[in-house]
Scaffold this motif. Structure first.
Motif, short mmCIF file in Angstrom:
data_model
loop_
_atom_site.label_atom_id
_atom_site.label_comp_id
_atom_site.label_asym_id
_atom_site.label_seq_id
_atom_site.Cartn_x
_atom_site.Cartn_y
_atom_site.Cartn_z
N ILE A 231 0.84 -1.21 0.00
CA ILE A 231 0.00 0.00 0.00
C ILE A 231 0.88 1.26 0.00
CG2 ILE A 231 -1.64 1.34 1.40
CD1 ILE A 231 -3.06 -0.90 0.12
N LEU A 232 1.98 1.21 0.76
CA LEU A 232 2.87 2.37 0.77
C LEU A 232 3.53 2.58 -0.59
CD1 LEU A 232 4.56 2.08 4.31
CD2 LEU A 232 3.09 3.95 3.51
N VAL A 233 3.87 1.48 -1.26
CA VAL A 233 4.43 1.60 -2.61
C VAL A 233 3.41 2.25 -3.54
CG1 VAL A 233 5.26 0.31 -4.62
CG2 VAL A 233 6.04 -0.32 -2.31
N GLU A 234 2.16 1.81 -3.42
CA GLU A 234 1.09 2.44 -4.21
C GLU A 234 0.98 3.92 -3.87
OE1 GLU A 234 -0.73 1.49 -6.76
OE2 GLU A 234 0.57 -0.26 -6.69
N GLY A 235 1.21 4.24 -2.61
CA GLY A 235 1.16 5.65 -2.19
C GLY A 235 2.19 6.48 -2.92
N ALA A 236 3.39 5.94 -3.07
CA ALA A 236 4.44 6.66 -3.80
C ALA A 236 4.03 6.88 -5.25
CB ALA A 236 5.76 5.90 -3.71
N ARG A 237 3.43 5.85 -5.85
CA ARG A 237 2.96 5.99 -7.25
C ARG A 237 1.87 7.05 -7.35
NH1 ARG A 237 2.93 -0.12 -7.69
NH2 ARG A 237 5.11 -0.50 -8.24
N PHE A 238 0.97 7.04 -6.38
CA PHE A 238 -0.12 8.02 -6.36
C PHE A 238 0.43 9.44 -6.31
CE2 PHE A 238 -2.64 10.72 -3.47
CZ PHE A 238 -3.80 10.87 -4.21
N VAL A 239 1.42 9.64 -5.44
CA VAL A 239 2.03 10.97 -5.31
C VAL A 239 2.61 11.41 -6.65
CG1 VAL A 239 4.12 12.07 -4.42
CG2 VAL A 239 2.53 10.97 -2.85
N ALA A 240 3.30 10.50 -7.31
CA ALA A 240 3.98 10.86 -8.55
C ALA A 240 3.01 11.17 -9.68
CB ALA A 240 4.93 9.73 -8.97
N ASN A 241 1.85 10.52 -9.65
CA ASN A 241 0.93 10.63 -10.78
C ASN A 241 -0.29 11.49 -10.50
OD1 ASN A 241 2.53 8.82 -12.28
ND2 ASN A 241 1.57 7.09 -11.20
N ARG A 242 -0.33 12.16 -9.36
CA ARG A 242 -1.57 12.85 -9.00
C ARG A 242 -1.83 14.03 -9.95
NH1 ARG A 242 -0.65 17.03 -4.86
NH2 ARG A 242 1.55 17.54 -4.99
N HIS A 243 -3.11 14.31 -10.12
CA HIS A 243 -3.52 15.37 -11.02
C HIS A 243 -4.15 16.54 -10.28
CE1 HIS A 243 -2.51 12.82 -14.36
NE2 HIS A 243 -3.24 11.86 -13.85
N ALA A 244 -4.24 16.44 -8.97
CA ALA A 244 -4.86 17.52 -8.18
C ALA A 244 -4.33 17.43 -6.75
CB ALA A 244 -6.37 17.39 -8.20
#
Lengths: 311, 311
Positions: free
Chosen positions: B298-311
């Motif tokens: 889940i934390l790894v997904e969190g890093a991806r989310f941060v990198a790809n966020r649009h807002a």
């Protein structure tokens, strides 16, 4: 200095000197673990806001209340330094244009005048944060449970239910939020506002010694009664200075309360009534400390000093 | 919501919901021990500044890093709430006219627009103070030594050597203090500024779980490496949004960095270079957590989310 002065003034001066040295050391250029860098402009402005001035009366109260329980002086000074950081931050933010818009503090330009408004906001934020850094260090007390009790107490005294809340009530009393001019406060509202705005930190100062010294509940209660009386006396003396004081001596502009139409204990009781209340509060402070006997003589003198100060 | 979404979004939403409930409860009208009153205007403005918005990504990082060590969720949420108070205070002060002078935040009027400037200053002060109140409570962790370690870490991450210092450097980078226009920062200066201004709180979020969970030095080191990578990625993504984002989606004004002539990793590396760096940082974050295996997915997904966020 004060070669022939009373022991109280000697002790007050000694704490002021120790406090200056400690704050100077704590606010040095070298980052602590977990800090990346201390930007020179911000550090300089934080030092401007907190060094080189003030009677350090709050740290004095911490040191002397701690001395009742034989707390090592260095521990009391650390707690006093944290408290002084909170006190200094509150002055910096209070002086801002959007707050009291003051240009002078202790006879010097306020931080937003000497630097700029953004720096002053960050100086206040930095000093407030630094207070909790200081409290959390082992040098403040070897027992983490004691340090955490200090953190809780300082946060409550400084926050929405203490000083910051009191500042909001103070602005409201001036009629800042509702329009229609100053609020017509009675004694009860004025006492609550002042207990929060200035009393809470002074009360913390007096009880911090009891926390550091693992005092009994009875001893803590005695220190609280003393601290409440000192807090009330401090504010009445401050309000008297605003009416009767000389701006050059006081080091800040006077006559502000009347100009703002703000109710104070002086406007409610009159000058003579306020002075009678001051004498009563000094007697309350002295009585509260009776269980400590002559060991508390300096603190009793401190209450008299607060009531009679001229600057 | 997100019935078919990936587990990461489900967990992010769950923490946001829990955080909303906890902050709502902590910022209720009833004073705690040591508080006198919570003035309604100030409490309302503090709630306006901290409730009803935000992804609560920092509390999510605390909750998920704590979950690696089976820390009771309520403890992690308390630490997350303290961190969120610091984050929200920093936004309120950052938006002030003397700072970034922003009228919009998360698509709503900023606190000084919805209330007034004095109230906004006090809201920030109150939230910052409240953060340390929250951390100091036994509900955050039964062991006072753990709580005090959190206090030290949060103070250092937020103070002169962390976030506040970074805000000062950020204003300096815009040329606010020296005249002569924006400073011509290279990558090294930009990385340091951002590590302090936004990275320090994200790093605290990731290490807080290790503190709460009494992690080993190796585990703490792994969380730090993850937190550093996430902090850098977060800021690059933010800078990309400032260049490429839609103000309506982002919820605040965009194009500010270019208007201020401020160097960012995007201006230094270009859009494509910044995106390549983001991918590299996500890989670093993932590698740092390898010792935790699938527990850290889940934390790894969190890093991806941060990198790809649009807002």
């Amino acid at each position: 200095m004060h070669a022939n002065a009373n022991p109280f003034l000697v002790r007050l001066d000694a704490t002021a000197k120790d406090m200056e040295e400690l704050l100077d050391r704590l606010m040095g250029p070298t980052p602590e673990d977990g800090e990346m860098e201390r930007p020179a402009r911000l550090l300089g402005a934080m030092r401007y806001a907190s060094l080189g001035g003030g009677k350090r009366f709050r740290p004095f109260l911490v040191a002397e209340s701690a001395a009742l329980f034989d707390v090592p002086r260095q521990q009391a000074l650390m707690a006093g330094a944290a408290l002084e950081c909170v006190h200094c931050y509150s002055l910096v933010h209070d002086d801002l244009p959007a707050m009291d818009n003051d240009a002078l503090r202790r006879g010097q330009p306020t931080v937003h005048k000497a630097y700029d408004e953004a720096t002053a906001i960050l100086v206040g934020d930095g000093l407030l944060t630094f207070a909790f850094d200081i409290l959390s260090r082992p040098q403040t007390h070897p027992d983490a449970a004691v340090r955490i009790e200090l953190v809780t107490a300082l946060a409550r005294a400084s926050g929405i239910g203490g000083m910051v809340g009191g500042q909001l009530l103070d602005l409201a009393a001036e009629g800042r939020f509702m329009g229609g001019g100053p609020q017509q406060h009675g004694e009860r509202e004025v006492l609550k506002l002042q207990a929060m705005k200035t009393g809470a930190l002074l009360l913390f100062a007096c009880t911090a010694g009891g926390i550091l010294g693992s005092a009994t509940p009875q001893q803590r209660e005695a220190l609280s009664r003393y601290g409440l009386a000192v807090g009330k006396a401090f504010q009445i003396a401050d309000d008297l200075l605003d009416v009767e004081g000389d701006a050059a001596l006081v080091g800040k502009n006077t006559g502000k309360d009347a100009a703002a139409g703000k109710a104070t204990m002086v406007s409610l009781l009159g000058g003579a009534g306020a002075k009678a209340r001051l004498r009563q509060l000094v007697a309350e402070a002295e009585e509260a400390l009776a269980p400590f006997g002559s060991a508390a003589a300096i603190l009793v003198e401190g209450a008299r000093f607060v009531a009679n100060r001229h600057a």
